[in-house]
Scaffold this motif. Structure first.
Motif, PDB file in Angstrom:
ATOM      1  N   GLU A 125       0.831  -1.208   0.000  1.00 56.20           N
ATOM      2  CA  GLU A 125       0.000   0.000   0.000  1.00 56.20           C
ATOM      3  C   GLU A 125       0.862   1.254   0.000  1.00 56.20           C
ATOM      4  OE1 GLU A 125      -2.693  -0.072   3.255  1.00 56.20           O
ATOM      5  OE2 GLU A 125      -3.599  -1.985   2.694  1.00 56.20           O
ATOM      6  N   LEU A 126       1.900   1.257   0.839  1.00 54.74           N
ATOM      7  CA  LEU A 126       2.787   2.415   0.914  1.00 54.74           C
ATOM      8  C   LEU A 126       3.539   2.614  -0.398  1.00 54.74           C
ATOM      9  CD1 LEU A 126       4.224   1.849   4.510  1.00 54.74           C
ATOM     10  CD2 LEU A 126       2.549   3.578   3.820  1.00 54.74           C
ATOM     11  N   ALA A 127       3.947   1.509  -1.024  1.00 49.08           N
ATOM     12  CA  ALA A 127       4.636   1.607  -2.310  1.00 49.08           C
ATOM     13  C   ALA A 127       3.714   2.184  -3.374  1.00 49.08           C
ATOM     14  CB  ALA A 127       5.148   0.234  -2.732  1.00 49.08           C
ATOM     15  N   ASP A 128       2.455   1.762  -3.360  1.00 51.89           N
ATOM     16  CA  ASP A 128       1.476   2.269  -4.334  1.00 51.89           C
ATOM     17  C   ASP A 128       1.256   3.763  -4.162  1.00 51.89           C
ATOM     18  OD1 ASP A 128       1.212  -0.289  -5.307  1.00 51.89           O
ATOM     19  OD2 ASP A 128      -0.623  -0.741  -4.184  1.00 51.89           O
ATOM     20  N   LYS A 129       1.318   4.245  -2.913  1.00 51.08           N
ATOM     21  CA  LYS A 129       1.116   5.671  -2.628  1.00 51.08           C
ATOM     22  C   LYS A 129       2.422   6.456  -2.666  1.00 51.08           C
ATOM     23  CE  LYS A 129      -0.878   5.035   1.347  1.00 51.08           C
ATOM     24  NZ  LYS A 129      -1.590   5.307   2.626  1.00 51.08           N
ATOM     25  N   ASN A 130       3.521   5.753  -2.922  1.00 47.63           N
ATOM     26  CA  ASN A 130       4.856   6.370  -2.927  1.00 47.63           C
ATOM     27  C   ASN A 130       5.134   7.058  -1.586  1.00 47.63           C
ATOM     28  OD1 ASN A 130       7.333   6.904  -4.170  1.00 47.63           O
ATOM     29  ND2 ASN A 130       6.688   8.954  -4.797  1.00 47.63           N
ATOM     30  N   ASP A 131       4.706   6.411  -0.520  1.00 49.44           N
ATOM     31  CA  ASP A 131       4.895   6.934   0.833  1.00 49.44           C
ATOM     32  C   ASP A 131       6.070   6.188   1.450  1.00 49.44           C
ATOM     33  OD1 ASP A 131       4.658   8.154   3.247  1.00 49.44           O
ATOM     34  OD2 ASP A 131       2.547   7.668   3.549  1.00 49.44           O
ATOM     35  N   THR A 132       7.224   6.826   1.497  1.00 46.78           N
ATOM     36  CA  THR A 132       8.448   6.101   1.858  1.00 46.78           C
ATOM     37  C   THR A 132       9.221   6.770   2.986  1.00 46.78           C
ATOM     38  OG1 THR A 132       9.645   7.271   0.105  1.00 46.78           O
ATOM     39  CG2 THR A 132       8.706   5.124  -0.445  1.00 46.78           C
ATOM     40  N   GLY A 176       3.600   0.395  15.098  1.00 45.69           N
ATOM     41  CA  GLY A 176       4.748   0.011  14.283  1.00 45.69           C
ATOM     42  C   GLY A 176       4.525  -1.352  13.659  1.00 45.69           C
ATOM     43  N   HIS A 177       5.482  -1.783  12.840  1.00 46.22           N
ATOM     44  CA  HIS A 177       5.387  -3.064  12.142  1.00 46.22           C
ATOM     45  C   HIS A 177       6.752  -3.723  12.129  1.00 46.22           C
ATOM     46  CE1 HIS A 177       1.395  -1.909  10.546  1.00 46.22           C
ATOM     47  NE2 HIS A 177       1.930  -0.700  10.561  1.00 46.22           N
ATOM     48  N   VAL A 178       6.774  -5.024  12.378  1.00 46.83           N
ATOM     49  CA  VAL A 178       8.030  -5.766  12.321  1.00 46.83           C
ATOM     50  C   VAL A 178       8.420  -5.955  10.865  1.00 46.83           C
ATOM     51  CG1 VAL A 178       9.175  -7.962  12.801  1.00 46.83           C
ATOM     52  CG2 VAL A 178       7.671  -6.936  14.522  1.00 46.83           C
ATOM     53  N   LEU A 179       9.625  -5.518  10.520  1.00 47.11           N
ATOM     54  CA  LEU A 179      10.146  -5.713   9.173  1.00 47.11           C
ATOM     55  C   LEU A 179      10.846  -7.045   9.049  1.00 47.11           C
ATOM     56  CD1 LEU A 179      10.737  -4.481   6.342  1.00 47.11           C
ATOM     57  CD2 LEU A 179      12.892  -3.639   7.296  1.00 47.11           C
ATOM     58  N   ASP A 180      11.629  -7.409  10.087  1.00 49.80           N
ATOM     59  CA  ASP A 180      12.442  -8.617   9.969  1.00 49.80           C
ATOM     60  C   ASP A 180      12.907  -9.081  11.340  1.00 49.80           C
ATOM     61  OD1 ASP A 180      13.699 -10.661   8.657  1.00 49.80           O
ATOM     62  OD2 ASP A 180      15.360  -9.471   7.886  1.00 49.80           O
ATOM     63  N   TYR A 181      13.120 -10.378  11.451  1.00 57.48           N
ATOM     64  CA  TYR A 181      13.800 -10.977  12.595  1.00 57.48           C
ATOM     65  C   TYR A 181      15.153 -11.474  12.102  1.00 57.48           C
ATOM     66  CZ  TYR A 181       9.047 -11.177  14.529  1.00 57.48           C
ATOM     67  OH  TYR A 181       7.785 -10.858  14.965  1.00 57.48           O
ATOM     68  N   VAL A 243      11.403  -2.283  -1.764  1.00 55.88           N
ATOM     69  CA  VAL A 243      11.984  -3.058  -2.862  1.00 55.88           C
ATOM     70  C   VAL A 243      11.511  -4.502  -2.789  1.00 55.88           C
ATOM     71  CG1 VAL A 243      14.142  -3.862  -3.901  1.00 55.88           C
ATOM     72  CG2 VAL A 243      14.030  -1.584  -2.878  1.00 55.88           C
ATOM     73  N   SER A 244      11.220  -5.084  -3.944  1.00 53.72           N
ATOM     74  CA  SER A 244      10.882  -6.497  -4.028  1.00 53.72           C
ATOM     75  C   SER A 244      12.169  -7.304  -4.083  1.00 53.72           C
ATOM     76  CB  SER A 244      10.036  -6.768  -5.275  1.00 53.72           C
ATOM     77  OG  SER A 244       9.763  -8.140  -5.402  1.00 53.72           O
ATOM     78  N   ILE A 245      12.310  -8.284  -3.183  1.00 54.15           N
ATOM     79  CA  ILE A 245      13.511  -9.108  -3.162  1.00 54.15           C
ATOM     80  C   ILE A 245      13.128 -10.577  -3.262  1.00 54.15           C
ATOM     81  CG2 ILE A 245      14.851  -7.460  -1.810  1.00 54.15           C
ATOM     82  CD1 ILE A 245      14.327  -9.171   0.648  1.00 54.15           C
ATOM     83  N   GLY A 246      14.090 -11.409  -3.623  1.00 51.16           N
ATOM     84  CA  GLY A 246      13.857 -12.840  -3.730  1.00 51.16           C
ATOM     85  C   GLY A 246      13.866 -13.298  -5.164  1.00 51.16           C
ATOM     86  N   ALA A 247      13.310 -14.488  -5.401  1.00 50.84           N
ATOM     87  CA  ALA A 247      13.291 -15.074  -6.737  1.00 50.84           C
ATOM     88  C   ALA A 247      11.968 -15.758  -6.971  1.00 50.84           C
ATOM     89  CB  ALA A 247      14.443 -16.070  -6.894  1.00 50.84           C
ATOM     90  N   SER A 248      11.457 -15.651  -8.192  1.00 55.60           N
ATOM     91  CA  SER A 248      10.199 -16.276  -8.563  1.00 55.60           C
ATOM     92  C   SER A 248      10.283 -17.783  -8.372  1.00 55.60           C
ATOM     93  CB  SER A 248       9.885 -15.949 -10.023  1.00 55.60           C
ATOM     94  OG  SER A 248       8.680 -16.570 -10.424  1.00 55.60           O
ATOM     95  N   LEU A 256      12.550  -3.061   3.033  1.00 59.44           N
ATOM     96  CA  LEU A 256      13.014  -1.679   3.024  1.00 59.44           C
ATOM     97  C   LEU A 256      14.526  -1.648   2.895  1.00 59.44           C
ATOM     98  CD1 LEU A 256      10.852  -0.145   5.906  1.00 59.44           C
ATOM     99  CD2 LEU A 256      10.428  -0.019   3.451  1.00 59.44           C
ATOM    100  N   PHE A 257      15.016  -0.732   2.068  1.00 55.56           N
ATOM    101  CA  PHE A 257      16.448  -0.581   1.875  1.00 55.56           C
ATOM    102  C   PHE A 257      16.807   0.898   1.869  1.00 55.56           C
ATOM    103  CE2 PHE A 257      15.802  -4.833   0.361  1.00 55.56           C
ATOM    104  CZ  PHE A 257      16.974  -5.495   0.695  1.00 55.56           C
ATOM    105  N   GLY A 258      18.052   1.199   2.186  1.00 55.98           N
ATOM    106  CA  GLY A 258      18.532   2.566   2.120  1.00 55.98           C
ATOM    107  C   GLY A 258      19.314   2.959   3.349  1.00 55.98           C
ATOM    108  N   SER A 259      19.785   4.195   3.333  1.00 58.69           N
ATOM    109  CA  SER A 259      20.666   4.680   4.399  1.00 58.69           C
ATOM    110  C   SER A 259      19.983   4.700   5.762  1.00 58.69           C
ATOM    111  CB  SER A 259      21.184   6.078   4.053  1.00 58.69           C
ATOM    112  OG  SER A 259      20.110   6.994   3.962  1.00 58.69           O
TER     113      SER A 259
END
Length: 319
Positions: A125-132, A176-181, A243-248, A256-259
């Motif tokens: 949803e955030l990606a669709d709204k370009n809310d980053t 908040g939301h858990v991104l990763d463990y 960003v979409s990561i992984g393989a089909s 999420l990626f970046g500084s």
């Protein structure tokens, strides 16, 4: 990545306002009052001299002309105001009630958690709204390797499960939301649409996590002759790419990626035991109450710079 490639985006700032009664009238139905939003007097000092008309920001050491505030108010006219209240309104009461659940965790056989990742839907949803724009919170256990060596496998597994569960629930309750463990680390993000609100929720969450571990989890561990948990928290704010990561055909997900992500992790690595550290973008956007309880810290091996070449500052939450 070289430090100069990790410059945070410094395009946002906040002002804190309070309500001030400017008029009231007693009617048959009660009292009708009119309020004005004025710069918080705990932070801003009003100055009216021949040389300057406006406010002095005692935290940022900056002068703000009346014309700037009028322009800001004009831009905000008609803009919806979002309020993102956390589910927890009293941390001490929450911890008191939660301790019974923590006790039962060690006494009952735990069912595997349901495999749900609502975060993926939100990121889309955030990606669709370009809310980053996000606040990133990174927390890990101090001395987890030693902990795993000192404990029986089952005891260590229980403690790690408890840590992940309680931290995840608290992150959720502060919007908040858990991104990763990651091993013994939890990475979370706090999104818009309320840039000031997500900062208030994130720092309230970090402070509440500290209290939960020290006053909720550790007493239960002590009562069972288990070692206490200690932690480090690092936070930073700004832009992050979805960003979409992984393989089909194998595994794919949004992340999420970046500084901002990188710096939150690096700031966490600088923290001492049971310490909460903040990047200056996070500190700059906290409510006055929180900012008055931070202090700048320095490290011998910290050389991350902003775009203007100045060192990116780090702050400690003092409680």
């Amino acid at each position: 990545m070289a430090p100069q490639d990790e410059n945070p985006d410094k395009s946002y700032f906040r002002m804190d306002f309070v309500q001030e009664i400017i008029d009231y009238e007693e009617t048959e139905d009660g009292v009708v009052a009119k309020f004005a939003m004025v710069p918080n007097p705990d932070r801003y000092k009003k100055i009216e001299t021949e040389e300057f008309q406006g406010y002095y920001d005692t935290l940022d050491k900056a002068y703000i002309p009346f014309s700037t505030i009028e322009s800001f108010a004009s831009q905000m006219r008609g803009t919806p105001i979002y309020h993102s209240s956390p589910e927890i309104d009293n941390t001490s009461e929450y911890i008191k009630n939660r301790k019974e659940t923590i006790e039962r965790f060690f006494e009952e056989e735990q069912e595997p958690p349901e495999l749900i990742d609502a975060s993926q839907e939100l990121l889309q949803e955030l990606a669709d709204k370009n809310d980053t724009r996000f606040v990133i919170l990174s927390i890990d256990i101090v001395g987890s390797t030693q902990l795993s060596q000192d404990l029986e496998t089952e005891e260590y597994r229980k403690i790690i499960q408890l840590f992940f569960r309680e931290i995840s629930v608290m992150i959720r309750d502060f919007k908040g939301h858990v991104l990763d463990y990651q091993g013994d680390r939890v990475v979370a993000y706090f999104p818009d649409p309320n840039y000031t609100g997500m900062h208030d929720n994130s720092i309230d969450c970090a402070s509440s996590i500290k209290k939960l571990i020290l006053e909720g989890i550790n007493p239960v561990l002590q009562s069972r002759d288990l070692p206490e948990l200690h932690f480090r928290i690092g936070m930073d704010s700004g832009e992050a790419d979805i960003v979409s990561i992984g393989a089909s055909g194998v595994r794919g997900e949004l992340s999420l990626f970046g500084s901002t992500i990188n710096l939150a992790s690096k700031i966490e690595n600088q923290a001492s035991e049971d310490e909460i550290l903040l990047g200056e973008e996070t500190e700059r956007n906290l409510h006055t109450m929180w900012r008055q309880n931070t202090e700048q810290v320095t490290f011998d091996d910290w050389d991350y710079e902003k775009e203007n070449g100045e060192q990116y500052r780090v702050y400690r939450l003092k409680y």
